[in-house]
Write a protein that holds these residues in place. Structure first.
Motif, short mmCIF file in Angstrom:
data_model
loop_
_atom_site.label_atom_id
_atom_site.label_comp_id
_atom_site.label_asym_id
_atom_site.label_seq_id
_atom_site.Cartn_x
_atom_site.Cartn_y
_atom_site.Cartn_z
N LYS A 84 -7.58 3.52 6.17
CA LYS A 84 -7.89 4.60 5.23
C LYS A 84 -7.04 4.52 3.97
CE LYS A 84 -9.80 8.63 4.12
NZ LYS A 84 -8.95 9.19 3.08
N SER A 85 -5.77 4.17 4.13
CA SER A 85 -4.87 4.10 2.98
C SER A 85 -5.32 3.06 1.97
CB SER A 85 -3.45 3.80 3.43
OG SER A 85 -2.93 4.86 4.21
N ILE B 251 0.84 -1.20 0.00
CA ILE B 251 0.00 0.00 0.00
C ILE B 251 0.88 1.25 0.00
CG2 ILE B 251 -1.63 1.36 1.38
CD1 ILE B 251 -2.87 -1.30 2.29
N ALA B 252 1.93 1.26 0.83
CA ALA B 252 2.85 2.40 0.87
C ALA B 252 3.54 2.60 -0.47
CB ALA B 252 3.88 2.19 1.98
N ASP C 84 -8.08 4.47 0.04
CA ASP C 84 -7.59 5.57 -0.78
C ASP C 84 -7.04 5.07 -2.12
OD1 ASP C 84 -8.25 7.62 0.93
OD2 ASP C 84 -6.27 7.77 1.84
N VAL C 85 -6.48 3.87 -2.17
CA VAL C 85 -5.90 3.37 -3.42
C VAL C 85 -6.90 2.55 -4.23
CG1 VAL C 85 -3.56 3.35 -2.48
CG2 VAL C 85 -4.94 1.26 -2.36
N HIS D 224 2.42 1.78 -3.35
CA HIS D 224 1.42 2.24 -4.33
C HIS D 224 1.33 3.76 -4.32
CE1 HIS D 224 -2.39 3.01 -6.34
NE2 HIS D 224 -2.48 1.73 -6.69
N PHE D 225 1.43 4.36 -3.13
CA PHE D 225 1.36 5.81 -3.03
C PHE D 225 2.57 6.48 -3.69
CE2 PHE D 225 -1.67 5.05 0.49
CZ PHE D 225 -2.67 5.94 0.11
N THR D 226 3.71 5.82 -3.68
CA THR D 226 4.92 6.45 -4.22
C THR D 226 5.14 6.15 -5.70
OG1 THR D 226 6.26 4.56 -3.45
CG2 THR D 226 6.06 6.47 -1.99
N GLY E 256 -4.76 4.54 10.06
CA GLY E 256 -4.19 5.05 8.81
C GLY E 256 -4.09 3.97 7.75
N LEU E 257 -3.78 2.75 8.17
CA LEU E 257 -3.68 1.64 7.21
C LEU E 257 -5.03 1.37 6.57
CD1 LEU E 257 -2.04 -0.66 5.94
CD2 LEU E 257 -2.55 -2.04 7.98
#
Length: 202
Positions: free
Chosen positions: A89-90, A47-48, A93-94, A50-52, A86-87
């Motif tokens: 929501k993240s 997930i992290a 979010d993706v 994916h954001f980057t 946060g996990l």
């Protein structure tokens, strides 16, 4: 019907996963479903990333596809700072923007104190309303003192019954692949309508 359970619990064993399993089992009792569990703890790194980089890893892509294809969802998060984690929501979010539109969702949360129960109405319900999901009326919160106490089993059964009924109703309303939708109508371009009217002399 396919039920996907999204659990954001971090510990092993996890009270969040325990609540998720109880809810899923109760839905299956009401109306047999195929259950798939998505453990967000196992997807945290992807997930992290994916954001980057903008691309989901293999496991995350499979989880996103499962959620998108599900007939209904159970989503359960632990409470952090009076809100969802946060996990949790993240992950949403993706997800593709319209992936949850019209999808039945049962929201639930776990926490150390009953004082955080309003997280369901102040955080989770608005989130899934924004995602245009159909959130069942009964949400389930389990504080530490709720396990083994009166009240929680009844809330679990009521919420599960609402989700099962909604999933069954929407599934029955879906047309078969080769069957036109009920009350379908044909869109006729205005020019064609005008030509047809001129031929009839109207």
């Amino acid at each position: 019907m396919k039920l996907v359970v999204v659990s954001a619990g971090l510990s092993v064993p996890s009270s969040t996963r325990l609540l998720a399993d109880r809810l899923a089992t109760a839905v299956d009792r009401s109306s047999p479903v195929e259950i798939q569990v998505v453990e967000l703890r196992d997807l945290a790194v992807e997930i992290a990333h994916h954001f980057t980089n903008g691309f989901p890893g293999k496991a995350l892509a499979a989880a996103l596809d499962a959620v998108t294809a599900a007939d209904g969802l159970i989503v359960v998060t632990p409470v952090f700072a009076a809100s969802y984690s946060g996990l949790f929501k993240s992950f949403f979010d993706v997800l593709e923007r319209d992936a949850l539109a019209g999808k039945p969702v049962l929201i639930a949360a776990t926490g150390g104190s009953a004082r955080h129960s309003l997280v369901l109405e102040h955080a989770l319900r608005p989130l899934f309303a924004h995602l245009r999901a159909v959130v069942v009326p009964t949400a389930v919160y389990a504080a530490s003192e709720d396990w083994g106490a009166e009240g929680l089993p009844e809330r679990v059964e009521r919420a599960a019954g609402e989700l099962a009924a909604l999933m069954a109703g929407l599934s029955a309303a879906k047309p078969a692949k080769d069957e036109p939708a009920k009350d379908a109508f044909e869109v006729v371009p205005f020019a064609e309508q005008l030509t047809a009217l001129s031929r009839t002399g109207r």
